[in-house]
Design an enzyme around this catalytic site. Structure first.
Site, PDB file in Angstrom:
ATOM      1  N   LYS A   1       0.705  -1.210  -0.007  1.00  0.00           N
ATOM      2  CA  LYS A   1      -0.194  -0.370   0.179  1.00  0.00           C
ATOM      3  C   LYS A   1       0.561   1.434   0.019  1.00  0.00           C
ATOM      4  O   LYS A   1       1.841   1.170   0.363  1.00  0.00           O
ATOM      5  CB  LYS A   1      -0.793   0.558   1.534  1.00  0.00           C
ATOM      6  CG  LYS A   1      -2.369   0.932   0.888  1.00  0.00           C
ATOM      7  CD  LYS A   1      -3.251  -0.245   0.049  1.00  0.00           C
ATOM      8  CE  LYS A   1      -4.569   0.722   0.063  1.00  0.00           C
ATOM      9  NZ  LYS A   1      -5.827   0.106  -0.322  1.00  0.00           N
TER      10      LYS A   1
ATOM     11  N   LEU B   1     -20.564   8.186   1.657  1.00  0.00           N
ATOM     12  CA  LEU B   1     -21.263   7.701  -0.015  1.00  0.00           C
ATOM     13  C   LEU B   1     -19.830   8.121  -0.856  1.00  0.00           C
ATOM     14  O   LEU B   1     -20.558   9.218  -1.948  1.00  0.00           O
ATOM     15  CB  LEU B   1     -22.310   8.398   0.047  1.00  0.00           C
ATOM     16  CG  LEU B   1     -22.983   8.130   1.554  1.00  0.00           C
ATOM     17  CD1 LEU B   1     -24.443   9.545   1.517  1.00  0.00           C
ATOM     18  CD2 LEU B   1     -23.725   7.160   1.030  1.00  0.00           C
TER      19      LEU B   1
ATOM     20  N   VAL C   1     -17.507   3.579  -4.759  1.00  0.00           N
ATOM     21  CA  VAL C   1     -18.327   2.693  -4.020  1.00  0.00           C
ATOM     22  C   VAL C   1     -19.547   2.431  -3.191  1.00  0.00           C
ATOM     23  O   VAL C   1     -20.439   1.959  -3.778  1.00  0.00           O
ATOM     24  CB  VAL C   1     -17.461   1.691  -3.215  1.00  0.00           C
ATOM     25  CG1 VAL C   1     -17.714   0.055  -2.768  1.00  0.00           C
ATOM     26  CG2 VAL C   1     -15.953   1.707  -3.579  1.00  0.00           C
TER      27      VAL C   1
ATOM     28  N   TYR D   1     -22.058   4.821  -3.477  1.00  0.00           N
ATOM     29  CA  TYR D   1     -22.638   5.263  -4.560  1.00  0.00           C
ATOM     30  C   TYR D   1     -23.363   3.545  -4.648  1.00  0.00           C
ATOM     31  O   TYR D   1     -24.450   3.138  -5.222  1.00  0.00           O
ATOM     32  CB  TYR D   1     -22.474   5.886  -5.183  1.00  0.00           C
ATOM     33  CG  TYR D   1     -23.511   6.230  -5.953  1.00  0.00           C
ATOM     34  CD1 TYR D   1     -24.607   7.675  -6.085  1.00  0.00           C
ATOM     35  CD2 TYR D   1     -23.266   6.755  -7.452  1.00  0.00           C
ATOM     36  CE1 TYR D   1     -25.480   7.971  -7.158  1.00  0.00           C
ATOM     37  CE2 TYR D   1     -24.718   6.246  -8.703  1.00  0.00           C
ATOM     38  CZ  TYR D   1     -25.260   7.299  -8.338  1.00  0.00           C
ATOM     39  OH  TYR D   1     -26.555   7.746  -9.555  1.00  0.00           O
TER      40      TYR D   1
END
Length: 346
Positions: free
Chosen positions: A80, A178, A181, A183
């Protein structure tokens, strides 16, 4: 700041601090494991309060990617990266190209991709300096729809295990956060008749979901106190903690956020309370699964990628069953499954 003493340090193979004065780049890359293949995991751009927070985040997220990729049965290790700063202020082509140069220096031990506050367009700018990026436009592209699909199927698997069926019509779901993803997840839930309660720090994101899917908007802190069936954490991590667990009334926790449990012990507390937890790195693996199909010799195939993502349902079903039979929390079962795959190979 001693990295080796960090609570989230887990014998990471490599931790690289990157800087570029001209573009203002300050970034950290963590390679947790390359046992199953090159480390793969997205790049997150975040305004961390202090450098130690960024180190903590990148160490924890990179280990999560090792386990995520293993359980998804991908030939990838875990890594990451984080870029430190305010996304509204520091984004530039120079910044992303500087970051791309640092990726190039690692020689393929780590491949980056989009994550929080990073778009596929940003990744394309990195790509001007390196081939060690995935999720490229014109190939697998935006992974968010696939993460949303996997999360939706994970909720269905959890509901099936908990209630003996997967009909989500009328089921109350609290969605926290929201972004892209979430959404997509809300769209899937709305289409099957679920009742949505939503919150986000961005009012425009709330308004969009309320307008498009008839969701009910609630306050940032109010989300924990709702009398709902499913709590779907889709923002940043550690929202399942000592303060929130007593308030959460849902008997299923299943969302797309990373590192949802503040501490491992919280998974056991949930099990004792009868709350079914869908381990985050299992349910939200749709995006990285989709990205993998970009690396196939015969090129990206959306049908094959989607079929693989649909397997998240079966993986979670197996984890839930093992959790029940072995009387262990689901996140421990997921970790054990990941460790088995890492040791035995794919």
């Amino acid at each position: 700041m001693a990295v080796f003493n960090q609570v989230e340090f887990d014998n990471h193979e490599q931790v690289v601090f990157c800087a570029d004065e001209a573009s203002g780049l300050k970034a950290i890359i963590a390679v947790h494991s390359t046992k199953l293949g090159p480390a793969v995991g997205g790049c997150r751009l975040w305004h961390y309060a202090k450098d130690e927070d960024a180190v903590y985040d990148v160490l924890r997220l990179s280990k999560g990617m090792t386990y995520k990729n293993a359980v998804a049965r991908l030939p990838f290790g875990g890594g990451k990266s984080v870029i430190i700063g305010d996304a509204k202020e520091i984004k530039s082509e120079a910044l992303f190209r500087a970051f791309g140069k640092h990726l190039e220096r690692l020689g393929g031990s780590y491949y980056s991709a989009e994550d929080v506050n990073i778009t596929t367009g940003d990744v394309m700018m990195m790509h001007k300096e390196t081939n060690y990026v995935l999720g490229l436009e014109g190939k697998s592209g935006n992974p968010s729809p696939f993460t949303a699909l996997g999360t939706f199927l994970g909720i269905k698997a959890a509901y099936q295990h908990k209630h003996g069926h997967q009909d989500l019509a009328g089921v109350k779901v609290a969605v926290q956060g929201l972004g892209a993803v979430a959404y997509g997840l809300c769209k899937y839930l709305h289409e099957v008749g679920a009742e949505l309660f939503v919150t986000d720090i961005n009012q425009a994101s709330i308004d969009r979901v309320v307008n498009d899917f008839g969701a009910t908007a609630v306050g940032i802190d109010e989300i924990y106190d709702l009398d709902v069936d499913v709590y779907a954490p889709c923002a940043l991590g550690a929202t399942v903690n000592d303060n929130t667990i007593p308030r959460i009334k849902a008997n299923i926790i299943a969302g797309c956020a990373n590192n949802q449990l503040a501490e491992s012990r919280h998974g056991e507390i949930l099990r004792e309370k009868g709350v079914l937890y869908a381990p985050d790195y299992v349910i939200n693996a749709g995006g990285i699964i989709n990205v993998y199909y970009e690396t196939k010799p015969d090129g990206y195939n959306e049908v094959d990628a989607t079929k693989h993502v649909e397997g998240i349902y079966d993986t979670l079903t197996e984890i839930f069953a093992r959790s029940e039979s072995e009387q262990k929390s689901t996140h421990i079962i997921a970790d054990e499954l990941a460790q088995e795959i890492i040791e035995q190979g794919l």
